[in-house]
Design a protein around this motif. Structure first.
Motif, PDB file in Angstrom:
ATOM      1  N   LYS A  58      -4.913   4.636  -3.638  1.00  0.00           N
ATOM      2  CA  LYS A  58      -4.649   4.872  -2.222  1.00  0.00           C
ATOM      3  C   LYS A  58      -3.193   5.288  -1.998  1.00  0.00           C
ATOM      4  CE  LYS A  58      -8.168   1.802  -0.234  1.00  0.00           C
ATOM      5  NZ  LYS A  58      -8.859   2.823   0.576  1.00  0.00           N
ATOM      6  N   LEU A  59      -2.276   4.652  -2.735  1.00  0.00           N
ATOM      7  CA  LEU A  59      -0.861   4.989  -2.596  1.00  0.00           C
ATOM      8  C   LEU A  59      -0.579   6.413  -3.081  1.00  0.00           C
ATOM      9  CD1 LEU A  59       0.573   1.559  -3.729  1.00  0.00           C
ATOM     10  CD2 LEU A  59       1.050   2.650  -1.527  1.00  0.00           C
ATOM     11  N   GLU A  60      -1.243   6.813  -4.148  1.00  0.00           N
ATOM     12  CA  GLU A  60      -1.059   8.178  -4.637  1.00  0.00           C
ATOM     13  C   GLU A  60      -1.570   9.197  -3.625  1.00  0.00           C
ATOM     14  OE1 GLU A  60      -2.774   8.252  -8.540  1.00  0.00           O
ATOM     15  OE2 GLU A  60      -0.936   7.488  -9.469  1.00  0.00           O
ATOM     16  N   GLU A  61      -2.646   8.839  -2.916  1.00  0.00           N
ATOM     17  CA  GLU A  61      -3.155   9.718  -1.853  1.00  0.00           C
ATOM     18  C   GLU A  61      -2.127   9.848  -0.729  1.00  0.00           C
ATOM     19  OE1 GLU A  61      -6.835   8.021  -0.608  1.00  0.00           O
ATOM     20  OE2 GLU A  61      -7.885   8.494  -2.490  1.00  0.00           O
ATOM     21  N   MET A  62      -1.272   8.814  -0.576  1.00  0.00           N
ATOM     22  CA  MET A  62      -0.228   8.827   0.443  1.00  0.00           C
ATOM     23  C   MET A  62       1.030   9.552  -0.045  1.00  0.00           C
ATOM     24  SD  MET A  62      -0.726   4.809   1.529  1.00  0.00           S
ATOM     25  CE  MET A  62       0.838   4.699   2.387  1.00  0.00           C
ATOM     26  N   GLY A  63       0.992  10.052  -1.290  1.00  0.00           N
ATOM     27  CA  GLY A  63       2.126  10.784  -1.828  1.00  0.00           C
ATOM     28  C   GLY A  63       3.177   9.914  -2.503  1.00  0.00           C
ATOM     29  N   ILE A  64       2.832   8.665  -2.809  1.00  0.00           N
ATOM     30  CA  ILE A  64       3.769   7.756  -3.473  1.00  0.00           C
ATOM     31  C   ILE A  64       3.473   7.731  -4.969  1.00  0.00           C
ATOM     32  CG2 ILE A  64       4.577   5.365  -3.636  1.00  0.00           C
ATOM     33  CD1 ILE A  64       3.845   5.063  -0.678  1.00  0.00           C
ATOM     34  N   GLN A 161       7.294 -18.955  11.267  1.00  0.00           N
ATOM     35  CA  GLN A 161       7.473 -17.814  12.158  1.00  0.00           C
ATOM     36  C   GLN A 161       6.810 -16.556  11.610  1.00  0.00           C
ATOM     37  OE1 GLN A 161      11.533 -17.119  13.329  1.00  0.00           O
ATOM     38  NE2 GLN A 161      11.113 -15.110  14.216  1.00  0.00           N
ATOM     39  N   LYS A 162       6.033 -15.888  12.476  1.00  0.00           N
ATOM     40  CA  LYS A 162       5.479 -14.581  12.159  1.00  0.00           C
ATOM     41  C   LYS A 162       6.504 -13.541  12.619  1.00  0.00           C
ATOM     42  CE  LYS A 162       1.494 -16.424  10.975  1.00  0.00           C
ATOM     43  NZ  LYS A 162       1.035 -16.485   9.572  1.00  0.00           N
ATOM     44  N   LEU A 163       6.908 -12.685  11.728  1.00  0.00           N
ATOM     45  CA  LEU A 163       7.997 -11.759  12.021  1.00  0.00           C
ATOM     46  C   LEU A 163       7.511 -10.503  12.729  1.00  0.00           C
ATOM     47  CD1 LEU A 163       9.721 -12.126   8.559  1.00  0.00           C
ATOM     48  CD2 LEU A 163      10.545 -13.092  10.710  1.00  0.00           C
ATOM     49  N   GLU A 164       8.269 -10.076  13.711  1.00  0.00           N
ATOM     50  CA  GLU A 164       7.927  -8.838  14.420  1.00  0.00           C
ATOM     51  C   GLU A 164       8.059  -7.638  13.497  1.00  0.00           C
ATOM     52  OE1 GLU A 164       9.384  -6.382  18.389  1.00  0.00           O
ATOM     53  OE2 GLU A 164       9.857  -8.517  18.188  1.00  0.00           O
ATOM     54  N   ASN A 165       9.113  -7.656  12.690  1.00  0.00           N
ATOM     55  CA  ASN A 165       9.325  -6.629  11.676  1.00  0.00           C
ATOM     56  C   ASN A 165       9.517  -7.307  10.322  1.00  0.00           C
ATOM     57  OD1 ASN A 165       9.483  -4.264  13.475  1.00  0.00           O
ATOM     58  ND2 ASN A 165      11.359  -5.239  14.216  1.00  0.00           N
ATOM     59  N   PRO A 166       8.970  -6.739   9.256  1.00  0.00           N
ATOM     60  CA  PRO A 166       9.089  -7.384   7.944  1.00  0.00           C
ATOM     61  C   PRO A 166      10.533  -7.455   7.457  1.00  0.00           C
ATOM     62  CG  PRO A 166       8.154  -5.187   7.712  1.00  0.00           C
ATOM     63  CD  PRO A 166       8.193  -5.487   9.180  1.00  0.00           C
ATOM     64  N   ILE A 167      10.815  -8.514   6.715  1.00  0.00           N
ATOM     65  CA  ILE A 167      12.102  -8.678   6.042  1.00  0.00           C
ATOM     66  C   ILE A 167      11.963  -8.139   4.627  1.00  0.00           C
ATOM     67  CG2 ILE A 167      13.622 -10.405   4.991  1.00  0.00           C
ATOM     68  CD1 ILE A 167      13.122 -12.168   7.423  1.00  0.00           C
ATOM     69  N   VAL A 207       4.090   0.308   1.241  1.00  0.00           N
ATOM     70  CA  VAL A 207       3.195  -0.552   0.449  1.00  0.00           C
ATOM     71  C   VAL A 207       2.749  -1.735   1.290  1.00  0.00           C
ATOM     72  CG1 VAL A 207       3.072  -2.116  -1.531  1.00  0.00           C
ATOM     73  CG2 VAL A 207       4.155   0.121  -1.786  1.00  0.00           C
ATOM     74  N   ASN A 208       3.688  -2.351   1.994  1.00  0.00           N
ATOM     75  CA  ASN A 208       3.364  -3.486   2.853  1.00  0.00           C
ATOM     76  C   ASN A 208       2.353  -3.094   3.924  1.00  0.00           C
ATOM     77  OD1 ASN A 208       3.436  -5.931   4.272  1.00  0.00           O
ATOM     78  ND2 ASN A 208       5.291  -5.393   5.382  1.00  0.00           N
ATOM     79  N   GLU A 209       2.559  -1.948   4.547  1.00  0.00           N
ATOM     80  CA  GLU A 209       1.637  -1.490   5.595  1.00  0.00           C
ATOM     81  C   GLU A 209       0.227  -1.319   5.046  1.00  0.00           C
ATOM     82  OE1 GLU A 209       3.154   2.059   7.363  1.00  0.00           O
ATOM     83  OE2 GLU A 209       4.994   1.086   8.080  1.00  0.00           O
ATOM     84  N   GLU A 214      -5.334  -3.347   4.606  1.00  0.00           N
ATOM     85  CA  GLU A 214      -6.535  -3.613   3.816  1.00  0.00           C
ATOM     86  C   GLU A 214      -6.898  -5.102   3.848  1.00  0.00           C
ATOM     87  OE1 GLU A 214      -8.470  -1.238   2.391  1.00  0.00           O
ATOM     88  OE2 GLU A 214      -7.112   0.140   3.409  1.00  0.00           O
ATOM     89  N   ALA A 215      -5.888  -5.975   3.849  1.00  0.00           N
ATOM     90  CA  ALA A 215      -6.143  -7.413   3.911  1.00  0.00           C
ATOM     91  C   ALA A 215      -6.740  -7.791   5.266  1.00  0.00           C
ATOM     92  CB  ALA A 215      -4.845  -8.186   3.664  1.00  0.00           C
ATOM     93  N   ARG A 216      -6.160  -7.247   6.334  1.00  0.00           N
ATOM     94  CA  ARG A 216      -6.647  -7.562   7.679  1.00  0.00           C
ATOM     95  C   ARG A 216      -8.107  -7.149   7.844  1.00  0.00           C
ATOM     96  NH1 ARG A 216      -3.462  -4.391  10.621  1.00  0.00           N
ATOM     97  NH2 ARG A 216      -1.754  -5.901  10.677  1.00  0.00           N
TER      98      ARG A 216
END
Length: 339
Positions: A58-64, A161-167, A207-209, A214-216
């Motif tokens: 999937k990541l390779e399809e995204m160009g990574i 705490q659930k973060l608004e933006n990832p660390i 990668v996180n996104e 997929e997990a959600r």
């Protein structure tokens, strides 16, 4: 290679040329740094291999770029769509691993200043979407070895705490005990340019996104995870090792861990675990020699459920029924009852 995964070298990486290798994902597992435990988790290795392969594709399809070449079947490297059945061997491009020297008890990374291509970046990058109680972030903030601005926060976080933006966090990879470093330190350690640091962060967020999405979709929360990278022959960054599996990420279901953490919960209540904890307090290096007890086997049903957990995760994350298992949610609900 380690307590849970083996490496077969088919062609060594040399100079500016990558090699070829194969990861063999085993059914072994380890907790509390003990090494191989007495039980094996049936089909765990195969499930991890297929999950990792799915996400790499999937990541390779995204160009990574990644080091992934395929899953081994009939001595050949194949894409998932070509497989007749799941396997536990993943073929990969191999990079050089250049270990820093130790001079006067300090790691010397000067060798990386002259290296241009075909090597493992000696860093591990961690993304955090939440901060559970006991997270190293709280300890480091208290000690002032980490500042709020380093992790993009304006005020002190709280446990859970659930973060608004990832660390994004970064640590060393090739030292005897990995240690967290600042991004400026990481840049100097690996001989990175400013734009390469930016690219590492961009890749980590993508990668996180992907993993979070997929997990959600299968009812899991992606709390945090890690990635490793390397430079190819032309100094392009590419993802290496494996990512997105229940062993590389902290997935939860209704706040319950979905990984080998299930086994850790069982072992925390054993005399063996208490002995391990006491031994580590006395000797951080040679602690294992002080432990006289051996880890007990998992209860039969718990061992079966952990096996089913890995297999069902594989089925649902990859959207293909590789294994005959009940739905993941049913397995997790029974694990909750057992624990």
């Amino acid at each position: 290679m380690g307590s849970v995964k083996d490496l077969v070298v088919l062609k060594k990486p040399e100079g500016g040329r990558t090699g070829i290798g194969r990861f063999i994902f085993s059914d072994r597992y380890s907790v509390f740094d003990w090494g191989e435990m007495p039980d094996h988790i049936k089909n765990k290795g195969t499930a991890l291999c297929i999950i990792g392969a799915c996400l790499f594709e999937k990541l390779e399809e995204m160009g990574i770029k990644t080091h992934y070449l395929g899953v081994v079947e009939d001595a050949k490297s194949k894409r998932l769509s070509e497989l007749k059945e799941p396997g536990n061997g993943m073929e990969i491009k191999l990079l050089r691993v250049i270990k820093p020297e130790i001079k006067e008890n300090v790691y010397d990374y000067s060798v990386y200043q002259n290296e241009r291509s075909n090597f493992l970046v000696p860093l591990e990058v961690i993304y955090r979407n939440s901060l559970p109680e006991g997270s190293s972030v709280f300890k480091r903030l208290k000690e002032a070895s980490l500042k709020l601005e380093d992790i993009g926060l304006d005020e002190m976080p709280w446990p859970g705490q659930k973060l608004e933006n990832p660390i994004l966090d970064v640590s060393t990879k090739l030292e005897a005990t990995d240690r967290y470093v600042t991004w400026e330190e990481a840049k100097n350690i690996a001989g990175l340019a400013d734009d390469e640091v930016k690219e590492i962060k961009r890749i980590t967020l993508l990668v996180n996104e992907l993993i979070t999405r997929e997990a959600r979709r299968v009812g899991l929360v992606n709390e945090d995870g890690k990635i490793e990278l390397g430079f190819d022959e032309d100094r392009n960054l590419m993802l290496v090792d494996v990512l997105g599996t229940p062993d590389e990420c902290r997935f939860t279901f209704e706040d319950m861990p979905v990984s080998k953490e299930v086994a850790r919960i069982f072992y925390r209540n054993t005399d063996w675990c208490k002995e391990v904890e006491e031994a580590k307090k006395k000797d951080r290096v040679g602690w294992k020699k002080l432990v006289r007890a051996t880890p007990p086997s998992l209860p039969n049903r718990l061992e079966e459920l952990i096996s089913l957990l890995y297999q069902a995760c594989c089925n649902e994350i990859t959207r293909k029924r590789w294994f005959a298992t009940p739905p993941l949610k049913e397995i997790l609900l029974e694990i909750k009852e057992v624990l």
